[in-house]
Design a protein around this motif. Structure first.
Motif, short mmCIF file in Angstrom:
data_model
loop_
_atom_site.label_atom_id
_atom_site.label_comp_id
_atom_site.label_asym_id
_atom_site.label_seq_id
_atom_site.Cartn_x
_atom_site.Cartn_y
_atom_site.Cartn_z
N LEU A 16 -48.57 67.20 -16.72
CA LEU A 16 -47.37 66.45 -16.33
C LEU A 16 -47.62 64.95 -16.38
O LEU A 16 -46.75 64.18 -16.81
CB LEU A 16 -46.94 66.86 -14.92
N LEU A 17 -48.81 64.51 -15.99
CA LEU A 17 -49.13 63.09 -15.99
C LEU A 17 -49.22 62.53 -17.41
O LEU A 17 -48.81 61.39 -17.66
CB LEU A 17 -50.46 62.85 -15.26
N TRP A 20 -45.41 63.09 -19.57
CA TRP A 20 -44.13 62.62 -19.05
C TRP A 20 -43.33 61.82 -20.08
O TRP A 20 -42.09 61.91 -20.10
CB TRP A 20 -44.31 61.84 -17.75
N LEU A 23 -41.57 64.40 -22.13
CA LEU A 23 -40.55 65.06 -21.32
C LEU A 23 -39.28 64.20 -21.23
O LEU A 23 -38.17 64.73 -21.32
CB LEU A 23 -41.10 65.33 -19.91
N ILE A 24 -39.46 62.91 -21.08
CA ILE A 24 -38.31 62.01 -21.00
C ILE A 24 -37.56 61.97 -22.32
O ILE A 24 -36.32 62.02 -22.36
CB ILE A 24 -38.77 60.59 -20.59
N PRO A 94 -41.09 72.13 -19.02
CA PRO A 94 -40.81 71.99 -17.59
C PRO A 94 -41.49 73.07 -16.75
O PRO A 94 -41.62 72.92 -15.53
CB PRO A 94 -39.28 72.12 -17.52
N TRP A 97 -44.26 72.39 -14.09
CA TRP A 97 -43.96 72.21 -12.67
C TRP A 97 -44.08 73.54 -11.93
O TRP A 97 -44.64 73.61 -10.84
CB TRP A 97 -42.56 71.63 -12.50
#
Length: 217
Positions: A16-17, A20, A23-24, A94, A97
């Motif tokens: 996730l780090l 990101w 993902l955006i 996603p 998460w």
């Protein structure tokens, strides 16, 4: 499976780090190309021990569709962008998460909608002892599941089957694909190997096949 538990959470956080920005970008594209709904698709799925949890994916389908849980290649419900996201498994990101908070694992059975895993009987219910996975041996074997179902539908239609496409697709999923997934996932539970987990993850990322339980997946 303590090592698996720690690996999932640490790697999911790192993912996730680092991811990101991607993902955006994907979120913006989904919003631009599919403005009629939310960016993230959420749905209740069957998790470990049969407990329901909320699964997260990038939305790949039009908001208004017939609601069938079985899709085929070229399905009108899947948007052009959605088809790309699904083909390269980007829609699954996603799910990092879900892994980080403990609802899913990197490797395990795919999380089913109610009506499948929760209806398993007898020895097949050992599959419910596993956390659902973003990938897994059954996922590898059926990575082109939409195309396989589409080919089956085309074959049946050529033979004169006049049933709706979704009915034919559901028949193939329920009678052929899903029972085979259960077989593979039972073997995964009974012969768990952290090394195999790593191999499965690498093959998923690279789009490669591997030998598993004396078959190519």
């Amino acid at each position: 499976m303590i090592l698996k538990f720690l690996f999932d959470r640490i790697v999911a956080l790192i993912g996730l780090l680092f991811l990101w920005p991607l993902l955006i970008v994907v979120a913006v594209l989904v919003k631009i190309k599919m403005p009629d709904g939310s960016v993230i698709f959420t749905q209740k799925r069957v998790g470990k021990d049969g407990k329901l949890f909320t699964c997260h994916k990038f939305r790949s389908m039009a908001v208004k569709h017939n609601g069938s849980t079985v899709s085929v290649a070229g399905d009108a419900r899947i948007t052009p962008l959605g088809a790309i996201l699904r083909h390269y498994k980007i829609d699954e990101l996603p799910g990092l998460w879900d892994v980080m908070i403990g609802n899913m694992s990197f490797v395990g059975p795919r999380p089913d909608v109610p009506g499948y895993a929760d209806k398993l009987e007898g020895d097949d219910r050992v599959v419910l002892k596993l956390r659902p996975g973003i990938t897994g041996p059954a996922t590898l074997k059926y990575r082109l599941e939409d195309e396989m179902i589409s080919d089956y539908v085309a074959k049946k239609q050529k033979e004169g089957d006049t049933r709706p496409v979704q009915k034919i697709a559901e028949e193939y999923n329920d009678k052929v694909i899903y029972p085979d997934k259960v077989r593979i996932n039972k073997y995964y539970y009974e012969h768990y190997s952290f090394i195999k987990d790593i191999q499965i993850i690498i093959c998923t990322v690279l789009g490669k096949n591997m030998r598993y339980n004396n078959e190519l997946i």
